[in-house]
Design a protein around this motif. Structure first.
Motif, PDB file in Angstrom:
ATOM      1  N   LYS A  24       0.895  -1.144  -0.027  1.00 53.89           N
ATOM      2  CA  LYS A  24       0.005   0.114   0.096  1.00 53.89           C
ATOM      3  C   LYS A  24       0.972   1.393  -0.073  1.00 53.89           C
ATOM      4  CE  LYS A  24      -3.419   2.294   2.578  1.00 53.89           C
ATOM      5  NZ  LYS A  24      -4.553   2.352   3.962  1.00 53.89           N
ATOM      6  N   PRO A  25       0.800   2.001  -0.855  1.00 52.99           N
ATOM      7  CA  PRO A  25      -0.187   2.160  -1.924  1.00 52.99           C
ATOM      8  C   PRO A  25       0.282   1.279  -3.225  1.00 52.99           C
ATOM      9  CG  PRO A  25       1.171   4.165  -2.237  1.00 52.99           C
ATOM     10  CD  PRO A  25       1.331   3.279  -0.931  1.00 52.99           C
ATOM     11  N   GLY A  26      -0.600   0.970  -4.098  1.00 52.08           N
ATOM     12  CA  GLY A  26      -0.376  -0.063  -5.228  1.00 52.08           C
ATOM     13  C   GLY A  26      -0.766  -1.218  -5.322  1.00 52.08           C
ATOM     14  N   LYS A  27      -1.745  -1.856  -4.594  1.00 48.18           N
ATOM     15  CA  LYS A  27      -2.038  -3.098  -4.790  1.00 48.18           C
ATOM     16  C   LYS A  27      -2.270  -3.737  -6.253  1.00 48.18           C
ATOM     17  CE  LYS A  27      -6.227  -4.605  -3.634  1.00 48.18           C
ATOM     18  NZ  LYS A  27      -7.345  -5.105  -2.763  1.00 48.18           N
ATOM     19  N   SER A  57       0.018   6.113  -5.975  1.00 51.54           N
ATOM     20  CA  SER A  57       0.179   4.707  -6.276  1.00 51.54           C
ATOM     21  C   SER A  57       1.125   4.402  -7.540  1.00 51.54           C
ATOM     22  CB  SER A  57      -1.202   3.843  -6.590  1.00 51.54           C
ATOM     23  OG  SER A  57      -1.692   3.747  -5.647  1.00 51.54           O
ATOM     24  N   THR A  76       4.778   2.803  -7.067  1.00 48.27           N
ATOM     25  CA  THR A  76       4.803   1.356  -7.562  1.00 48.27           C
ATOM     26  C   THR A  76       5.830   1.645  -8.924  1.00 48.27           C
ATOM     27  OG1 THR A  76       2.850   1.776  -9.123  1.00 48.27           O
ATOM     28  CG2 THR A  76       2.726   0.404  -7.156  1.00 48.27           C
ATOM     29  N   SER A 104      -3.863   7.455  -1.567  1.00 51.20           N
ATOM     30  CA  SER A 104      -3.112   7.033  -2.862  1.00 51.20           C
ATOM     31  C   SER A 104      -3.241   8.158  -3.814  1.00 51.20           C
ATOM     32  CB  SER A 104      -3.595   5.727  -3.460  1.00 51.20           C
ATOM     33  OG  SER A 104      -5.043   5.837  -3.473  1.00 51.20           O
TER      34      SER A 104
END
Length: 410
Positions: free
Chosen positions: A281-284, A305, A309, A372
């Motif tokens: 997290k963030p960025g699942k 995000s 990422t 995010s």
């Protein structure tokens, strides 16, 4: 609770390992003039063509002599004067010295140089006080590097300081990997170019320009495909173009599970997805895999995000394609000045700013929030506050681990 309590979520260390195990550097190489190679990645070990120093020379302005002659305490007559770029064609005579400048070659028989501040000139010659140590102020041939020594290893990003070193050992060009070609686009009907008037429900396309700027900093070739509407055929065409023209495709948006998020489905149709959900997290929602010719990284669409990422996942992939080895972000232990909201299950990369206060590394949260969508949390940050997957809320004063920003975000 562990990441396995949330089905399909892959820890970041496992994601990086699986991704980097599959990627290999681009095969094509080219020879470039050293002065044009800054920022490029060496494709093979770079070896010295000459010794460094090339010859025995003086490290000081002063007097060159045989140490055994100086030990007598007698003034020594000056046999010759040698400037940088000159040489003495005859050996140093016993019981004599030479006036010598920094960088000038030592004559045969000279083994020591006395700095001029320790020399007293008179009609009888030059006396020295204090007496030098044997070999003082002498740079011997090949003591820095010898012909054939590795000057730079393969996979090294050439820096401005390397230019001077490479030229000093007789090189005029260097073999480097060709630039990695990266196609980038954003997807979303809501995205509009900067400067336009926004209609209700529209936002400015900030992710793609931000990614472009970061890619420029990495020194790759960028094919900007613009904003692609949320329409399957348009996305298929974008991926087809990118697949034919690039080594890596980076998209922003469309990898979640919304009704208009087509990117992941099209990637599954056109290629192979290695993973698409991370325990971070963030960025699942993040997709990594391969098309027929190019690799792809599908980033989530929320601005923070996207950038986080890209930094944590896409940058290691790009560097591997460039020919560099993976370089994890530097870590640092710190004390949190703030209470941090955290739920177990995903590793949380909150944005922070660290500094040393009263001899202790301390970190505070940045921005108005850690959502995010809140880009302000990145603008004042110089690190991630990396909270472990299993960790819960953090109290002010607790120890945390920082992942420090590198030259990509700093």
């Amino acid at each position: 609770m562990s990441c396995y309590d949330l089905p399909g979520l892959l820890p970041i260390d496992q994601a990086l390992e699986r991704m980097l195990d599959q990627l290999t550097p681009v095969e094509q190489v080219e020879d470039l003039a050293i002065t044009a190679a800054v920022g490029r990645i060496t494709a093979e070990p770079v070896r010295a063509r000459v010794n460094l120093p090339v010859f025995d020379n003086s490290a000081m302005d002063g007097y060159g002599l045989r140490h055994q002659d100086a030990a007598t305490g007698k003034p020594l007559p000056v046999q010759a004067r040698i400037l940088a770029g000159q040489s003495l064609n005859t050996p140093l005579q016993p019981g004599h010295c030479v006036r010598i400048m920094t960088g000038a070659p030592l004559p045969v028989g000279c083994d020591t140089v006395v700095m001029q501040e320790h020399a007293q000139d008179s009609d009888q010659g030059v006396a020295f006080d204090p007496l030098p140590e044997p070999g003082a102020n002498v740079r011997l041939n090949g003591t820095d590097l010898k012909q054939g020594d590795v000057v730079l290893p393969a996979g090294h990003r050439i820096r401005p300081i390397d230019v001077a070193l490479l030229i000093s050992v007789g090189l005029v060009d260097v073999t480097v990997h060709r630039r990695v070609r990266i196609a980038v686009f954003a997807s979303g009907d809501e995205l509009q170019a900067a400067g336009t008037t926004l209609a209700p429900g529209q936002i400015y396309d900030s992710n793609r320009p931000g990614l472009h700027a970061l890619l420029d900093r990495l020194g790759v070739e960028v094919l900007d495909l613009g904003v692609i509407p949320d329409e399957p055929q348009a996305l298929r065409q974008a991926f087809s173009t990118a697949n034919e023209t690039s080594d890596l495709v980076i998209s922003s948006g469309g990898v979640s599970v919304g009704e208009a998020d087509f990117t992941r489905d099209i990637l599954a149709e056109e290629g192979d997805i290695e993973f698409w959900k991370l325990a971070i997290k963030p960025g699942k929602p993040l997709a990594f895999g391969r098309l027929s010719k190019a690799w792809f990284v599908g980033l989530p669409g929320n601005p923070v995000s996207t950038l986080v990422t890209f930094h944590l996942i896409a940058v290691p992939a790009i560097r591997r394609l460039m020919g560099m080895t993976h370089r994890p972000l530097a870590q640092l232990a710190a004390i949190s000045q703030d209470a941090l909201h955290k739920s177990p299950g995903r590793m949380d990369f909150q944005r922070g700013h660290w500094a040393v206060k009263d001899g202790t590394v301390q970190v505070r949260c940045t921005g108005s929030g850690q959502g995010s969508h809140q880009l302000s949390s990145l603008t004042d940050a110089n690190c991630y506050i990396a909270l472990e997957q299993e960790r819960g809320p953090v109290l002010a004063g607790e120890a945390v681990t920082l992942w420090l920003f590198d030259d990509v975000l700093a």
